[in-house]
Design a protein around this motif. Structure first.
Motif, PDB file in Angstrom:
ATOM      1  N   VAL A  77       0.833  -1.205   0.000  1.00 47.22           N
ATOM      2  CA  VAL A  77       0.000   0.000   0.000  1.00 47.22           C
ATOM      3  C   VAL A  77       0.866   1.253   0.000  1.00 47.22           C
ATOM      4  O   VAL A  77       0.542   2.247  -0.665  1.00 47.22           O
ATOM      5  CB  VAL A  77      -0.965  -0.019   1.202  1.00 47.22           C
ATOM      6  CG1 VAL A  77      -1.693   1.315   1.338  1.00 47.22           C
ATOM      7  CG2 VAL A  77      -1.981  -1.159   1.043  1.00 47.22           C
ATOM      8  N   ALA A  78       1.974   1.211   0.727  1.00 45.96           N
ATOM      9  CA  ALA A  78       2.874   2.363   0.746  1.00 45.96           C
ATOM     10  C   ALA A  78       3.481   2.620  -0.634  1.00 45.96           C
ATOM     11  O   ALA A  78       3.635   3.771  -1.054  1.00 45.96           O
ATOM     12  CB  ALA A  78       3.976   2.151   1.779  1.00 45.96           C
ATOM     13  N   ALA A  79       3.807   1.546  -1.353  1.00 47.35           N
ATOM     14  CA  ALA A  79       4.471   1.690  -2.649  1.00 47.35           C
ATOM     15  C   ALA A  79       3.486   1.852  -3.801  1.00 47.35           C
ATOM     16  O   ALA A  79       3.780   2.551  -4.778  1.00 47.35           O
ATOM     17  CB  ALA A  79       5.370   0.488  -2.907  1.00 47.35           C
ATOM     18  N   HIS A  80       2.331   1.200  -3.703  1.00 53.88           N
ATOM     19  CA  HIS A  80       1.348   1.201  -4.796  1.00 53.88           C
ATOM     20  C   HIS A  80      -0.047   1.441  -4.211  1.00 53.88           C
ATOM     21  O   HIS A  80      -0.871   0.519  -4.147  1.00 53.88           O
ATOM     22  CB  HIS A  80       1.397  -0.133  -5.547  1.00 53.88           C
ATOM     23  CG  HIS A  80       2.733  -0.448  -6.142  1.00 53.88           C
ATOM     24  ND1 HIS A  80       3.194   0.150  -7.295  1.00 53.88           N
ATOM     25  CD2 HIS A  80       3.721  -1.290  -5.728  1.00 53.88           C
ATOM     26  CE1 HIS A  80       4.409  -0.312  -7.578  1.00 53.88           C
ATOM     27  NE2 HIS A  80       4.745  -1.186  -6.645  1.00 53.88           N
ATOM     28  N   PRO A  81      -0.320   2.649  -3.785  1.00 55.26           N
ATOM     29  CA  PRO A  81      -1.562   2.924  -3.069  1.00 55.26           C
ATOM     30  C   PRO A  81      -2.823   2.695  -3.887  1.00 55.26           C
ATOM     31  O   PRO A  81      -3.900   2.526  -3.327  1.00 55.26           O
ATOM     32  CB  PRO A  81      -1.420   4.393  -2.669  1.00 55.26           C
ATOM     33  CG  PRO A  81      -0.399   4.967  -3.614  1.00 55.26           C
ATOM     34  CD  PRO A  81       0.547   3.847  -3.888  1.00 55.26           C
ATOM     35  N   GLY A  82      -2.694   2.653  -5.187  1.00 48.59           N
ATOM     36  CA  GLY A  82      -3.874   2.427  -6.015  1.00 48.59           C
ATOM     37  C   GLY A  82      -4.243   0.971  -6.188  1.00 48.59           C
ATOM     38  O   GLY A  82      -5.243   0.656  -6.833  1.00 48.59           O
ATOM     39  N   ALA A  92       4.220   5.330   7.906  1.00 46.54           N
ATOM     40  CA  ALA A  92       2.929   5.856   8.365  1.00 46.54           C
ATOM     41  C   ALA A  92       2.438   6.990   7.484  1.00 46.54           C
ATOM     42  O   ALA A  92       1.230   7.095   7.212  1.00 46.54           O
ATOM     43  CB  ALA A  92       3.040   6.316   9.811  1.00 46.54           C
ATOM     44  N   ASP A  93       3.338   7.838   7.025  1.00 42.31           N
ATOM     45  CA  ASP A  93       2.929   8.965   6.180  1.00 42.31           C
ATOM     46  C   ASP A  93       2.372   8.473   4.850  1.00 42.31           C
ATOM     47  O   ASP A  93       1.340   8.973   4.372  1.00 42.31           O
ATOM     48  CB  ASP A  93       4.106   9.911   5.949  1.00 42.31           C
ATOM     49  CG  ASP A  93       4.522  10.653   7.207  1.00 42.31           C
ATOM     50  OD1 ASP A  93       3.690  10.764   8.133  1.00 42.31           O
ATOM     51  OD2 ASP A  93       5.679  11.114   7.268  1.00 42.31           O
ATOM     52  N   ALA A  94       3.043   7.513   4.228  1.00 42.24           N
ATOM     53  CA  ALA A  94       2.579   6.985   2.949  1.00 42.24           C
ATOM     54  C   ALA A  94       1.248   6.266   3.111  1.00 42.24           C
ATOM     55  O   ALA A  94       0.354   6.381   2.258  1.00 42.24           O
ATOM     56  CB  ALA A  94       3.616   6.037   2.357  1.00 42.24           C
TER      57      ALA A  94
END
Length: 284
Positions: free
Chosen positions: A107-112, A211-213
């Protein structure tokens, strides 16, 4: 089978693509557990297209990258490739244990890629207040494994993961547990490549969530914890991860393997677990 560069990833699709009901595919991932561990849980979603996979180097998935470590960021790229290969848009994702860590990295790397993530008991040492002691406890079961083999290592692993609360001097003063007390053989088979007991999966438990991502992602992230796990290592990491993300951990039935049937000797409550998982995905 899917070639993701340095690995041939085996994945399974139960149901139609595109999905028949318009819902996203439901992806279930673990680590070091492979797709075989999700049979009982998947059976409770006959109305959904369920996708499972074997992480690189485990089960049916082979690797040619020259590495033996299990990295959540590398595995996240494999899962991303599987999601793209499905061609059905973003998925709903249930991640168990190390699979929950991989899912957070995804999710952090590929949120879509993910609409909703349920991350069940991610074993993340850096989020703990006693992280240094937890690393020492982790090294302890690895030392037991390297010295005495799988029985000794698994007995020490069970002692570590069932310990209540922070790892104190009291914990480190305990004698080495007897494998026979857990119904395991004491004989050493000579292997030292177990993905759970060796240091090959330390990158998983050493991962620090971004956490930010995660906060910036459109994904709804739910950190889950088993009601029977209270006070144990993975319960504490779950509660701390949820706090890091500004939420409270969502309680699920049973324990760390609460979705398992009896086929592995560690039966949970898969029917009740599936009901709770369905409710969470439905927003309840």
């Amino acid at each position: 089978m899917l070639d993701t560069g340095g690995a041939e990833i085996a994945y399974d699709v139960r149901g139609p693509l595109p999905t028949g009901d318009g819902r996203p595919p439901l992806l279930m991932i673990g680590q070091p557990m492979t797709a075989s561990g999700f049979g009982a849980l998947a059976s409770h979603f006959p109305d959904r297209t369920v996708v499972t996979y074997d992480p690189r180097g485990l089960g049916r998935s082979t690797r040619s990258d020259g590495r033996t470590d299990n990295s959540p960021t590398v595995q996240a790229e494999d899962v991303h490739a599987v999601i793209e290969a499905l061609g059905a848009g973003p998925v709903e994702l249930f991640g168990s244990s190390g699979g929950a860590v991989t899912a957070l990295a995804l999710v952090a790397a590929h949120p879509g890629d993910v609409v909703t993530l349920v991350a069940h008991e991610p074993p993340l040492i850096p989020v703990l207040p006693d992280a240094t002691a937890a690393e020492r406890a982790r090294a302890g079961f690895n030392d037991a494994y390297m010295a005495g083999g799988s029985g000794a290592g698994m007995a020490a692993f069970i002692a570590m993961t069932s310990w209540q609360g922070e790892f104190t001097d009291e914990y480190f003063a305990l004698p080495a547990p007897d494998p026979a007390a857990f119904g395991m053989p004491a004989e050493d088979d000579g292997s030292r490549d177990d993905p759970l007991l060796s240091d090959r999966s330390w990158p998983v438990s050493s991962y620090r969530p971004d956490a930010d991502a995660l906060a910036a992602a459109p994904t709804r992230v739910v950190i889950a914890v088993g009601e029977e796990s209270a006070g144990t290592f993975t319960a504490r990491t779950s509660v701390a991860t949820a706090e890091l993300l500004g939420q409270r951990a969502t309680v699920f039935p049973s324990h760390h393997g609460g979705f398992l049937g009896g086929e592995y000797g560690y039966a949970g409550q898969p029917e009740a677990f599936a009901r709770k998982l369905r409710d969470v995905f439905d927003g309840d």
